[in-house]
Structures are given as structure tokens and as C-alpha cells.
Design a protein around this motif. Structure first.
Motif, PDB file in Angstrom:
ATOM      1  N   GLN A   8       2.775   6.068  -1.147  1.00 28.49           N
ATOM      2  CA  GLN A   8       2.217   6.521   0.130  1.00 28.49           C
ATOM      3  C   GLN A   8       1.914   8.016   0.087  1.00 28.49           C
ATOM      4  N   GLN A  11      -1.698  10.052   0.499  1.00 22.07           N
ATOM      5  CA  GLN A  11      -1.864  11.023   1.584  1.00 22.07           C
ATOM      6  C   GLN A  11      -2.286  12.383   1.040  1.00 22.07           C
ATOM      7  N   SER A  43      -1.237  -3.444  -0.924  1.00 27.17           N
ATOM      8  CA  SER A  43      -1.658  -4.752  -0.413  1.00 27.17           C
ATOM      9  C   SER A  43      -1.788  -4.781   1.102  1.00 27.17           C
ATOM     10  N   ASP A  44      -1.027  -3.914   1.796  1.00 24.08           N
ATOM     11  CA  ASP A  44      -1.060  -3.886   3.258  1.00 24.08           C
ATOM     12  C   ASP A  44      -1.715  -2.620   3.800  1.00 24.08           C
ATOM     13  N   SER A  45      -2.505  -1.963   2.964  1.00 22.96           N
ATOM     14  CA  SER A  45      -3.130  -0.704   3.389  1.00 22.96           C
ATOM     15  C   SER A  45      -4.651  -0.787   3.293  1.00 22.96           C
ATOM     16  N   SER A  46      -5.294   0.248   3.797  1.00 25.55           N
ATOM     17  CA  SER A  46      -6.759   0.328   3.732  1.00 25.55           C
ATOM     18  C   SER A  46      -7.240   0.659   2.325  1.00 25.55           C
ATOM     19  N   TYR A  47      -6.303   0.969   1.432  1.00 23.35           N
ATOM     20  CA  TYR A  47      -6.662   1.322   0.051  1.00 23.35           C
ATOM     21  C   TYR A  47      -6.800   0.090  -0.842  1.00 23.35           C
ATOM     22  N   LYS A  48      -6.426  -1.069  -0.321  1.00 20.37           N
ATOM     23  CA  LYS A  48      -6.534  -2.288  -1.118  1.00 20.37           C
ATOM     24  C   LYS A  48      -7.977  -2.518  -1.539  1.00 20.37           C
ATOM     25  N   LYS A  96      -9.720  -0.507  -3.185  1.00 21.88           N
ATOM     26  CA  LYS A  96     -10.362   0.783  -3.390  1.00 21.88           C
ATOM     27  C   LYS A  96      -9.641   1.623  -4.435  1.00 21.88           C
ATOM     28  N   THR A 147      -5.018  -7.366  -5.058  1.00 23.46           N
ATOM     29  CA  THR A 147      -4.500  -5.988  -5.045  1.00 23.46           C
ATOM     30  C   THR A 147      -4.514  -5.390  -6.446  1.00 23.46           C
TER      31      THR A 147
END
Length: 365
Positions: free
Chosen positions: A240, A244, A268-273, A275, A295
Motif C-alpha cells: 500500500q 501511495q 486484488s481489491d484495489s484500483s491498481y488491479k 494496472k 491479479t
């Protein structure tokens, strides 16, 4: 069931790889051999190469082996140790696993002292620090206890053998090569490692950095090496923190089974999946869902069961006098076949396997 790779069984370390590895280990180490007390400097020689090997000697019955992992609750090392303990039963020995709940540099010292008092025949250790454990390990060897490092090495004069899962250079370079291909060789990347003192992690990272110096990676930039201390929650938080601090980060290499699973869980649970590309070292069972949900595209590892199995037979061969740890000696590791000891007492299991959607369901560990 362990994966079988017959073509790899007569594994030996080439002189070139061994030399490069020796340099990398020196660069990563906090102290040098010259800083060790003089009266202990020949302990490894006195208890190993000075002895005479009897390759025809049978494996002794009733041997006592103790596995000392980096931390007792590490799922990867649990697989390794349980396989080694099971192997001990094949040749009439008993094995056990003991160890700390944290992976700090000195956390293994008290366990080594206890194992010496218990008069174990062999101690197998995945070192959290290459030097912090040397004092007690040398005391163990003075008392005739055989010492085998596995997964993560000690300083080379603090053990008789090091069971390496694969060529350290191959692991480090291949992880960068795989990530580079996935990124089109462009973008900022980070490394999520275990502890700052972990011998294996630091050696791999040195080879990663060296690979990144090649012209093919001129458009890739390593911005940070973060440390999750092989703790799930800290590794999650470090992932994380990386995203950030570097919102334009394109890829993460995590050469630790704890780290890659924690990073995958965060992604897997973020907007970065989808990307941010994640690659590294993990077990199929812990990474399967992240591969299937997109992921993670791929990751690598050797078979940890085989690593524990090989380490167990190597320790038994030492304790039985079949080998001393000298370069060129050979021993049989049960169903894995014959292995040759390389420079500095290193024995290489074989090549890592790359896992992806096409093959991951063929493996269960």
C-alpha cells in the motif's frame, strides 16, 4: 507428490556461477570472515573437509535432525520442513521443526543453543542473518553436530553444506526478465523483500540490480526496495505504501512467498488491479486464486517439498560419514537421485518453475 526433474539430478555448481555468488554474498554480508574470532575460524574445516569421507558407509539409523526455519509460522518453510521430516523416516531417523515466531536477525540463536544441549545429530537452518547465527553454529560443529543451511545461507564457514533451491543468479535475473517482458521494458518498478538481512533475498536483489543495468532495461527504473519482514500484514502495508508513494508504479517484484501473497491480496481489491504487474516467488496453492482472477499473470518457484527432502538426505549423509562437504563429493538423495557438492559446500536443487493459468492446477503445494 514432489515434482520430478530427472534431467537436473546431477546438479553441480559451475565455477563461474559460484564465483559470482561468492562476490554477491560478500557484498550483502554485514561482516567478513576476517572479523570472526581467530579461534573459531577453522571450525568448519576441522569438522568437515579435514575428515575422511566413506561414500560406501550406510546411513546411520536413529539419527536426530532438527529443522530451524526463519520463522515457525512461515507457510513456505512449513512445507520444506515437513518434507524433510518425512524423508527422515525413510532412512530410520527422526526429525522435528523448532523456531521463532519472528524473523529478526538474532531470533534463532537461543534455539541453536537448545539443540546443542539436546545433542542433535544435525541442525538444518534457513538463516535470518548470515552472521548472527555463526557463533552458536560453530559451537555445534565443535561438538560434532553437522550443520546444513537451506533456502537462506549462513556465512560459509558456519556450516558444512548449503542446499540452494536454484542458482541465485538465475533466480534474480529471471525475475527481472519476466517482469521486463510483461511491462514492455518500460516503467518504474519496486521490490518487496523479506527482512533486510536475509541472505537469499539480498543475493537475488543484487543480481536483479545487475540485470537492470543492461541496455534492454534503460527505460525501467527501480525506485524502491521495501521490506515486509516476511510478515503478512507488514508486507500488505508496504505494498500500500509503495503505491501511495509512487502512484505511477508499473511493477513489483516480491521474491518472498509471504510478500507476494500479501501484495496480491492488496492489489486484488484495489484500483491498481490489472494496472500494476506483480511477479516474484510464491507457492501455487497460495497464489492460485490471484492467477485465476487476473491479479497475477505469472510467478515462479521450485518445489519446496524437494528442497526439504534433499536437505534431509544431505544432513544424514554428513552425519553418517558418507560425505564431509568437500567440493566434488557425491551423495544419493533418495528418490531424487545423485547430487554433487559444488564450490563452498553448495548443492543446487535445480531450475525454478514458472506458474501461470496454463499449468497452475497441475501443482498442489
Amino acid at each position: 507428490m514432489p515434482i520430478r526433474h530427472p534431467a537436473r539430478r546431477r546438479a553441480a555448481v559451475t565455477a563461474a556461477t559460484a564465483c559470482v555468488l561468492a562476490v554477491a554474498l560478500t557484498a550483502c554480508s554485514g561482516t567478513t570472515k576476517d572479523s570472526v574470532k581467530q579461534d573459531d575460524s577453522t571450525v568448519g574445516t576441522d569438522t568437515s573437509t579435514a575428515a575422511s569421507a566413506d561414500p560406501d558407509a550406510p546411513l546411520k539409523k536413529g539419527l536426530k535432525l532438527a529443522f530451524l526455519p526463519k520463522q515457525i509460522n512461515n507457510p513456505y518453510e512449513k512445507i520444506v520442513d515437513e518434507a524433510g521430516i518425512a524423508a527422515a523416516k525413510e532412512y530410520g531417523a527422526t526429525g522435528k521443526e523448532v523456531g521463532p515466531s519472528d524473523a529478526s536477525a538474532s531470533s534463532q540463536v537461543s534455539y541453536i543453543n537448545t539443540l546443542i544441549q539436546q545433542r542433535q545429530d544435525a541442525i538444518l537452518i534457513a538463516a535470518n542473518d548470515p552472521n548472527a547465527v555463526c557463533g552458536p553454529l560453530k559451537q555445534a560443529m565443535k561438538k560434532g553436530i553437522k550443520v546444513v543451511a537451506y533456502d537462506s545461507d549462513t556465512a560459509k564457514d558456519c556450516r558444512q553444506l548449503f542446499i540452494n533451491q536454484a542458482s541465485s543468479e538465475e533466480i534474480g535475473r529471471s525475475l527481472v526478465q519476466h517482469l521486463g517482458e510483461q511491462l514492455g521494458h518500460k516503467g518504474k518498478i519496486a521490490i518487496l523483500s523479506a527482512t533486510q538481512n536475509a541472505t537469499n533475498q539480498n543475493t537475488w536483489i543484487e543480481f536483479m540490480k545487475d540485470e537492470l543495468k543492461l541496455p534492454a532495461y534503460k527505460d525501467m527504473e527501480l525506485v524502491k526496495v521495501a521490506y515486509g519482514d516476511d510478515a503478512d500484514q507488514k508486507s500488505f502495508q508496504q505494498t500500500q505504501g509503495l503505491l501511495q508513494a509512487y502512484p505511477d508504479l508499473k511493477g513489483i517484484i516480491s521474491p518472498t512467498t509471504v510478500g507476494i501473497a500479501a501484495a496480491a491480496r492488496y492489489l486484488s481489491d484495489s484500483s491498481y488491479k490489472g494496472k500494476v504487474v506483480l511477479n516474484g516467488l510464491g507457492t501455487p496453492n497460495q497464489m492460485r486464486k490471484y492467477v485465476k482472477d487476473g491479479t497475477v499473470e505469472q510467478f515462479s518457484l521450485w518445489n519446496p517439498e524437494e528442497l526439504g527432502y534433499l536437505g534431509s538426505y544431505a544432513a544424514a549423509s554428513l552425519a553418517s560419514g558418507q560425505i564431509t562437504g568437500a567440493e566434488g563429493e557425491t551423495f544419493k538423495a533418495g528418490t531424487l537421485g545423485e547430487y554433487t557438492i559444488g564450490k563452498d559446500g553448495e548443492v543446487i536443487l535445480g531450475e525454478p518453475t514458472v506458474f501461470d493459468k496454463k499449468n497452475i492446477d497441475k501443482f498442489d503445494f
